[in-house]
Design an enzyme around this catalytic site. Structure first.
Site, PDB file in Angstrom:
ATOM      1  N   SER A   1       0.861  -1.189   0.000  1.00 48.39           N
ATOM      2  CA  SER A   1       0.000   0.000   0.000  1.00 48.39           C
ATOM      3  C   SER A   1       0.891   1.231   0.000  1.00 48.39           C
ATOM      4  O   SER A   1       2.058   1.154   0.380  1.00 48.39           O
ATOM      5  CB  SER A   1      -0.890   0.017   1.246  1.00 48.39           C
ATOM      6  N   ASP A   2       0.361   2.359  -0.407  1.00 47.76           N
ATOM      7  CA  ASP A   2       1.150   3.576  -0.297  1.00 47.76           C
ATOM      8  C   ASP A   2       1.137   4.021   1.178  1.00 47.76           C
ATOM      9  O   ASP A   2       0.338   3.546   1.994  1.00 47.76           O
ATOM     10  CB  ASP A   2       0.632   4.675  -1.234  1.00 47.76           C
ATOM     11  N   TRP A   3       2.015   4.947   1.475  1.00 50.37           N
ATOM     12  CA  TRP A   3       2.290   5.365   2.852  1.00 50.37           C
ATOM     13  C   TRP A   3       1.019   5.904   3.530  1.00 50.37           C
ATOM     14  O   TRP A   3       0.472   6.904   3.068  1.00 50.37           O
ATOM     15  CB  TRP A   3       3.375   6.446   2.819  1.00 50.37           C
TER      16      TRP A   3
ATOM     17  N   ALA B   1      -1.863   4.917   3.311  1.00 50.03           N
ATOM     18  CA  ALA B   1      -3.050   4.895   2.445  1.00 50.03           C
ATOM     19  C   ALA B   1      -4.176   4.035   3.028  1.00 50.03           C
ATOM     20  O   ALA B   1      -5.350   4.316   2.788  1.00 50.03           O
ATOM     21  CB  ALA B   1      -2.684   4.406   1.053  1.00 50.03           C
TER      22      ALA B   1
END
Ligand code: BGC
Length: 751
Positions: A282-284, A286
């Protein structure tokens, strides 16, 4: 806690048995048998080391010891522990229950300490070998510290230069971004990712991030399915087919579903259709951002949504650790799915050979910023420059000419580095002023006056000094644009003109009547406005990196002829955005003679008199510069388009060739581009699509026949049923210098 002695032998064999996929899967089966739910969930935890304080370290280390951390990001700029890579890894390998090594990741985007041009600049080289080499060098440097995983390539497609992250993309075209994205992936990973100097790549951001509405970062994206598949997904598919190891999901919602919980993208497309078998991160933050999105009720719900959608590795937040065990107990997630996610993680760790080489390579002194790396960064920078205008051949400069060097970015080592340069240091970066001093040998033939303190400076108080210097000189070189901070994540602009009082300064300089060369350093195309006419030459330098100064000298003085071509359409102004060359045909296409520009409309005329076509009254229908455009110090003539067989059966290959001749006085590198147009489709088709390109270096007077081969599958698109098909019919084809010109032919595909 189970610690099985009989694990020792298989663990030692893991790296050596990389080639044997079965051995890896068997080894994972054995490991999974020994792991508790907490340890499995632990493998899915990606912690941001940069967010830990010294006081928190003992507890963090205890978690690693218990097997509850899968990896870290941002260890290399830790302020709390200089030796963290080795220390943390030692605990994981020697003291945790299964001895599973940690994976260390970081944004190594366009170099580690030797900084290459921003990715958009690298894309302007249209040179896959150069992009691959840049990634290889970045990997060699980053792995010295123990970073075996990078959050690159960024292969988002964007049609909006307001979006700050356009700087990180490989351009607007799905074909170009695919070729360069694969090159970058392979540069990081190599053919043998067990090499201690290889890194796993992470293609990002999956998916639709570059379509943020209004170019405002993190904004919603709306992309119809067919367009998603034809434009946004191909670079990712190409990278997956090339062996990409990891993928990062994006922050945006796609058609109202956050990408972090988008089963359609993460499961149906990525796993079921493409067979991707690496891990998805996942993105930071997110996962937790699905709360403000209004999609998850709370942290537990966010964990449930993202884990079920197929996010394997949770970056920064800890919702998996807190809630997956109870979600399994409640039947909202399953241990089988957990095992699958852990399998993705372990597979990549094994493919990286982390069991054999868990620790930093440690040979910093001989690798980081080596002469070879700096030379490669210089070559990459000069290949990234795009010459947009060169009236009266004001470039290349004459070594004898007296130069007034002006501008806020001519001598700022930091600002030439661009976005995402966590480990790049301005002290290692060479700007234009010292590079010129060295080149001209201190013969006083140039004067440097900043004129403006920084790119956004609005004070005109130093203009007089700049104008005075200009008056004394034979030629003015203005270096302006955007500081690094004006592009990149979260740094979108609504107004993409030169910031501060730069336009006024350029105007004042041009009024001296001296030839004016404008060099722009920026993370996006800039609205040029009056600067276009006021400048005799304009060169786009993007943010060129560590070796900007020497590279600029190479090109400005003609020791190296510019070769860059725009990987993106350059708008006249924001009003043309979204802008991209491969747009769909309208029913009323604009041509030169079917519209009237605003200033030419007579007062009181009949409504339809100025024309009704798809254009803007103020800008017309063309961009400032088309996709693929770039001048050189030479001229190349295109002739003799040959399509030997203009009727081609479905499944066969179209062949086309043209002769390119260097009619100028210096050696040049031409980027010969192949475009097609499918004239009639069951969905409307773009007015042009890039399908191939070749770089060819020609001596003065030299000509070469350039041959392209295009299998009919390369003409395929997604039809109304989302089937990827090549539809028989008539096509146009161009062999061209850019997306707006070229030799045109036709061919027919029959069934
Ligand atoms: C960015 C990613 C990046 C990640 C880790 C996020 O804010 O969107 O591109 O890889 O941070 O630094």
């Amino acid at each position: 806690m189970k610690k099985l002695m009989n694990l020792a032998l298989p663990i030692m064999c893991i790296g050596a048995s990389f080639a044997n996929a079965d051995a890896i899967e068997n080894r994972i089966d054995v490991l999974l048998e020994t792991m508790t739910i907490d340890q499995k969930v632990g493998q899915l935890a990606l912690r941001d080391f940069g967010t830990y304080s010294a006081e928190q370290l003992p507890e963090l280390k205890a978690q690693i010891r218990r097997g509850e951390v899968g990896g870290f990001l941002n260890v290399s700029f830790s302020s709390v522990d200089d030796n963290a890579f080795a220390e943390l890894q030692k605990i994981a390998v020697e003291e945790s229950p299964q001895g599973i090594p940690l994976i260390f990741g970081q944004d190594v985007i366009h170099g580690y300490e030797t900084i290459f041009p921003i990715p958009l600049g690298q894309a302007a080289s249209w040179n896959p070998e150069l992009v691959k080499k840049g990634a290889r060098i970045a990997a060699k440097e980053a792995t010295t510290d123990g970073i075996r995983w990078t959050f690159a390539p960024m292969i988002d497609i964007s049609h909006d230069p307001r979006w700050g992250r356009i700087a990180e993309t490989l351009g607007e075209d799905p074909y170009l971004a695919s070729v360069l994205g694969v090159a970058m992936t392979m540069g990081f990973q190599t053919d043998d990712p067990t090499r201690p100097d290889a890194m796993a790549a992470s293609a990002k951001h999956f998916i639709g991030y570059g379509a943020a509405e209004a170019g405002r970062d993190y904004n919603a994206a709306y992309i119809p399915e067919a367009r998603l598949r034809d434009i946004f997904l191909p670079p990712f598919k190409a990278a997956v087919d090339a062996g990409l190891m990891t993928i990062m999901s994006s922050y945006n919602t796609l058609n109202d579903i956050p990408a972090t919980a988008n089963k359609h993208a993460l499961k149906t497309i990525l796993r079921d259709e493409w067979g991707f078998d690496g891990f998805v991160v996942s993105d930071w933050n997110a996962v937790m951002e699905m709360l403000p999105h209004g999609f998850a009720r709370d942290a537990k719900h966010a964990a449930e949504l993202s884990a079920n959608a197929g996010i394997d590795f949770e970056m920064y937040t800890d919702t998996y650790q807190k809630f997956l065990p109870e979600l399994i107990e409640e039947g909202k997630f399953t241990e089988a799915k957990l095992d699958q996610a852990v399998r993705h993680m372990l597979r990549i760790k094994m493919r990286l050979g982390l069991w054999d080489n868990p620790y930093p390579r440690g040979n910093r002194d001989t690798v980081i910023l080596s002469d070879e790396h700096r030379q490669a960064a210089r070559e990459a920078a000069r290949e990234s420059f795009v010459l947009l205008k060169n009236d009266n051949s004001v470039l290349p400069l004459n070594k004898e000419a007296k130069i007034a060097l002006v501008g806020p970015l001519a001598n700022v080592p930091h600002e030439q580095l661009g976005t995402w340069i966590y480990n790049g240091d301005k002290k290692d970066s060479v700007s234009l002023v010292p590079a010129l001093e060295q080149y001209l040998g201190g013969n006083e033939s140039f004067t440097f006056v900043k004129g403006l303190e920084y790119s956004r400076d609005t004070s005109t108080q130093n203009f007089n000094k700049a104008v005075e210097a200009a008056q004394q000189a034979d030629v003015i070189v203005y270096v302006g644009g955007e500081e690094s901070i004006l592009s990149g994540e979260g740094h979108s602009r609504a107004d993409i003109a030169l910031p501060g009082a730069q336009q006024e300064l350029v105007k004042a300089l041009s009024e001296t009547g001296k030839p004016l060369v404008t060099v722009i350093m920026a993370g996006r195309p800039i609205e040029l406005g009056p600067v276009l006419d006021q400048s005799d030459a304009i060169m786009m330098a993007w943010h060129p990196g560590t070796m900007a100064g020497p590279a600029l000298v190479d090109v400005l003085y003609g020791d190296y002829s510019p070769v860059g071509r725009l990987p993106i359409t350059w708008p006249k102004g924001e009003g043309q955005i979204p802008i991209y060359y491969n747009r769909m045909a309208t029913g009323r296409p604009a041509t030169e003679d079917n519209y009237t520009l605003i200033g030419d409309i007579e007062q009181g005329v009949f409504q339809h008199a100025p024309g009704n076509s798809s254009n803007h009254l103020d800008y017309g229908h063309e961009p400032e510069f088309p996709f693929g455009f770039g001048l050189t110090y030479s001229d190349v003539d295109y002739s003799n388009l040959v399509i030997p067989s203009s009727r081609v059966a479905l499944g066969e290959t179209i062949r086309a060739s043209a002769t390119v001749k260097n009619t100028g006085k210096v050696q040049t590198t031409e980027v010969v581009q192949l475009y097609i147009r499918d004239l009639v489709g069951t969905r409307t088709r773009p007015i042009r699509e890039l399908k191939g390109f070749q770089r060819v270096t020609l001596a003065p007077g030299e000509s070469q026949a350039i041959h392209f081969e295009l299998p009919t599958e390369a003409l395929a698109f997604h039809n109304q049923n989302m089937e990827k098909v090549t539809e028989p019919g008539d096509f146009e084809l161009w062999i061209a210098k850019d997306a707006a010109s070229g030799l045109k032919g036709r061919f027919t595909v029959y069934e």
